[in-house]
Design a protein around this motif. Structure first.
Motif, PDB file in Angstrom:
ATOM      1  N   HIS A  99     -11.951   5.578  -3.717  1.00 21.95           N
ATOM      2  CA  HIS A  99     -13.367   5.873  -3.508  1.00 21.95           C
ATOM      3  C   HIS A  99     -13.547   6.265  -2.048  1.00 21.95           C
ATOM      4  O   HIS A  99     -13.231   5.480  -1.149  1.00 21.95           O
ATOM      5  CB  HIS A  99     -14.233   4.663  -3.856  1.00 21.95           C
ATOM      6  CG  HIS A  99     -15.693   4.925  -3.752  1.00 21.95           C
ATOM      7  ND1 HIS A  99     -16.425   4.555  -2.652  1.00 21.95           N
ATOM      8  CD2 HIS A  99     -16.543   5.564  -4.597  1.00 21.95           C
ATOM      9  CE1 HIS A  99     -17.677   4.927  -2.834  1.00 21.95           C
ATOM     10  NE2 HIS A  99     -17.770   5.552  -3.995  1.00 21.95           N
ATOM     11  N   ASN A 100     -14.013   7.490  -1.825  1.00 23.06           N
ATOM     12  CA  ASN A 100     -14.216   8.030  -0.470  1.00 23.06           C
ATOM     13  C   ASN A 100     -12.986   7.861   0.417  1.00 23.06           C
ATOM     14  O   ASN A 100     -13.076   7.404   1.559  1.00 23.06           O
ATOM     15  CB  ASN A 100     -15.443   7.397   0.189  1.00 23.06           C
ATOM     16  CG  ASN A 100     -16.724   7.850  -0.461  1.00 23.06           C
ATOM     17  OD1 ASN A 100     -16.820   8.963  -0.987  1.00 23.06           O
ATOM     18  ND2 ASN A 100     -17.721   6.989  -0.455  1.00 23.06           N
ATOM     19  N   GLY A 101     -11.833   8.210  -0.125  1.00 18.90           N
ATOM     20  CA  GLY A 101     -10.583   8.174   0.629  1.00 18.90           C
ATOM     21  C   GLY A 101      -9.947   6.805   0.759  1.00 18.90           C
ATOM     22  O   GLY A 101      -8.858   6.678   1.305  1.00 18.90           O
ATOM     23  N   LYS A 102     -10.584   5.766   0.253  1.00 17.31           N
ATOM     24  CA  LYS A 102     -10.064   4.400   0.347  1.00 17.31           C
ATOM     25  C   LYS A 102      -9.420   3.986  -0.972  1.00 17.31           C
ATOM     26  O   LYS A 102     -10.071   3.994  -2.008  1.00 17.31           O
ATOM     27  CB  LYS A 102     -11.193   3.410   0.675  1.00 17.31           C
ATOM     28  CG  LYS A 102     -11.995   3.767   1.902  1.00 17.31           C
ATOM     29  CD  LYS A 102     -11.398   3.146   3.138  1.00 17.31           C
ATOM     30  CE  LYS A 102     -12.316   3.273   4.321  1.00 17.31           C
ATOM     31  NZ  LYS A 102     -12.096   4.414   5.142  1.00 17.31           N
ATOM     32  N   SER A 131      -7.197  10.721   1.931  1.00 17.68           N
ATOM     33  CA  SER A 131      -8.481  10.725   2.646  1.00 17.68           C
ATOM     34  C   SER A 131      -9.397  11.854   2.182  1.00 17.68           C
ATOM     35  O   SER A 131     -10.607  11.790   2.401  1.00 17.68           O
ATOM     36  CB  SER A 131      -8.245  10.821   4.153  1.00 17.68           C
ATOM     37  OG  SER A 131      -7.543  12.007   4.464  1.00 17.68           O
ATOM     38  N   ASP A 132      -8.831  12.893   1.550  1.00 20.70           N
ATOM     39  CA  ASP A 132      -9.627  14.018   1.045  1.00 20.70           C
ATOM     40  C   ASP A 132     -10.180  13.766  -0.354  1.00 20.70           C
ATOM     41  O   ASP A 132     -10.911  14.595  -0.886  1.00 20.70           O
ATOM     42  CB  ASP A 132      -8.785  15.293   1.016  1.00 20.70           C
ATOM     43  CG  ASP A 132      -8.321  15.704   2.398  1.00 20.70           C
ATOM     44  OD1 ASP A 132      -9.043  15.414   3.373  1.00 20.70           O
ATOM     45  OD2 ASP A 132      -7.230  16.298   2.506  1.00 20.70           O
ATOM     46  N   LYS A 134     -12.591  12.164  -2.870  1.00 24.76           N
ATOM     47  CA  LYS A 134     -13.887  11.492  -2.946  1.00 24.76           C
ATOM     48  C   LYS A 134     -13.835  10.404  -4.019  1.00 24.76           C
ATOM     49  O   LYS A 134     -14.317   9.293  -3.831  1.00 24.76           O
ATOM     50  CB  LYS A 134     -14.972  12.515  -3.284  1.00 24.76           C
ATOM     51  CG  LYS A 134     -16.363  11.975  -3.285  1.00 24.76           C
ATOM     52  CD  LYS A 134     -17.372  13.098  -3.522  1.00 24.76           C
ATOM     53  CE  LYS A 134     -18.778  12.564  -3.495  1.00 24.76           C
ATOM     54  NZ  LYS A 134     -19.753  13.625  -3.707  1.00 24.76           N
ATOM     55  N   LEU A 135     -13.199  10.725  -5.152  1.00 23.65           N
ATOM     56  CA  LEU A 135     -13.106   9.780  -6.259  1.00 23.65           C
ATOM     57  C   LEU A 135     -11.862  10.075  -7.093  1.00 23.65           C
ATOM     58  O   LEU A 135     -11.614  11.228  -7.454  1.00 23.65           O
ATOM     59  CB  LEU A 135     -14.357   9.910  -7.129  1.00 23.65           C
ATOM     60  CG  LEU A 135     -14.744   8.764  -8.044  1.00 23.65           C
ATOM     61  CD1 LEU A 135     -14.957   7.476  -7.270  1.00 23.65           C
ATOM     62  CD2 LEU A 135     -16.004   9.118  -8.800  1.00 23.65           C
ATOM     63  N   SER A 148     -12.495  15.960  -5.325  1.00 21.12           N
ATOM     64  CA  SER A 148     -12.284  16.079  -3.879  1.00 21.12           C
ATOM     65  C   SER A 148     -13.624  16.157  -3.177  1.00 21.12           C
ATOM     66  O   SER A 148     -14.659  16.372  -3.795  1.00 21.12           O
ATOM     67  CB  SER A 148     -11.447  17.335  -3.580  1.00 21.12           C
ATOM     68  OG  SER A 148     -12.208  18.492  -3.848  1.00 21.12           O
ATOM     69  N   GLY A 149     -13.596  16.006  -1.871  1.00 20.11           N
ATOM     70  CA  GLY A 149     -14.811  16.084  -1.083  1.00 20.11           C
ATOM     71  C   GLY A 149     -15.169  17.507  -0.710  1.00 20.11           C
ATOM     72  O   GLY A 149     -16.139  17.737  -0.008  1.00 20.11           O
TER      73      GLY A 149
END
Length: 170
Positions: A99-102, A131-132, A134-135, A148-149
């Motif tokens: 979630h958001n790169g984590k 890290s890119d 998003k989900l 991706s973001g």
């Protein structure tokens, strides 16, 4: 007892057992069909055949068992769509992996998804780094979806642990 009624009961019992077994072993197993898994499916089908039809190996006995399996499968799918409780009982929920790169290391560990496997999934979706992402979600069917973001989202399909040898043979 009527022979066909016996086949109906046996087939229903085997169907419910197989649903429970797949639920216990998890969705991850559904998308990882390798040679050993295919052999397992073939052996399971052979091992439960006699449990369903018993001594009746006639055409009508086989058709009765198949009809029961199709009817149960149809009924289960209808019931899963109508009853949220029953759907949750039979089918797993999607699970967030990133979630958001984590990365969710606890979830990845519980699902037995390796770092390399997750890296392969994000590369298949055209993303270079965690890290890119998003989900990243492990879907109920065992596939990993990546969002991706980037402004332009890429839509691709990643099937867990696909066999590259089989892909080159096509």
């Amino acid at each position: 007892m009527n022979a066909y009624f016996d086949i109906i009961l046996r087939s229903a019992a085997v169907y419910v057992f197989m649903i429970a077994a797949l639920r216990i072993f998890g969705k991850k197993e559904l998308s990882q069909l390798n040679t050993a898994d295919i052999i397992l499916i073939l052996l399971i089908s052979n091992s439960v055949q006699n449990a369903m039809v018993g001594p009746d190996t006639s055409l009508w006995g086989g058709l009765a068992a198949a009809t029961v399996l199709f009817a149960l499968n149809f009924g289960f799918k209808k019931l899963m769509r109508k009853s949220k409780w029953f759907g949750n009982l039979i089918q797993d929920k999607a699970q967030v992996l990133i979630h958001n790169g984590k990365l969710d290391f606890k979830q990845l560990s519980e699902l037995d998804i390796s770092n390399d496997e997750l890296k392969e999934a994000i590369r298949e979706h055209g993303v270079e780094h965690f890290s890119d992402v998003k989900l990243a979600i492990l879907e109920p069917d065992g596939n990993i979806s990546i969002i991706s973001g980037e402004a332009r989202l890429r839509q691709t399909h990643f099937k867990r642990k696909h066999n590259r040898k089989n892909l080159t043979a096509l």
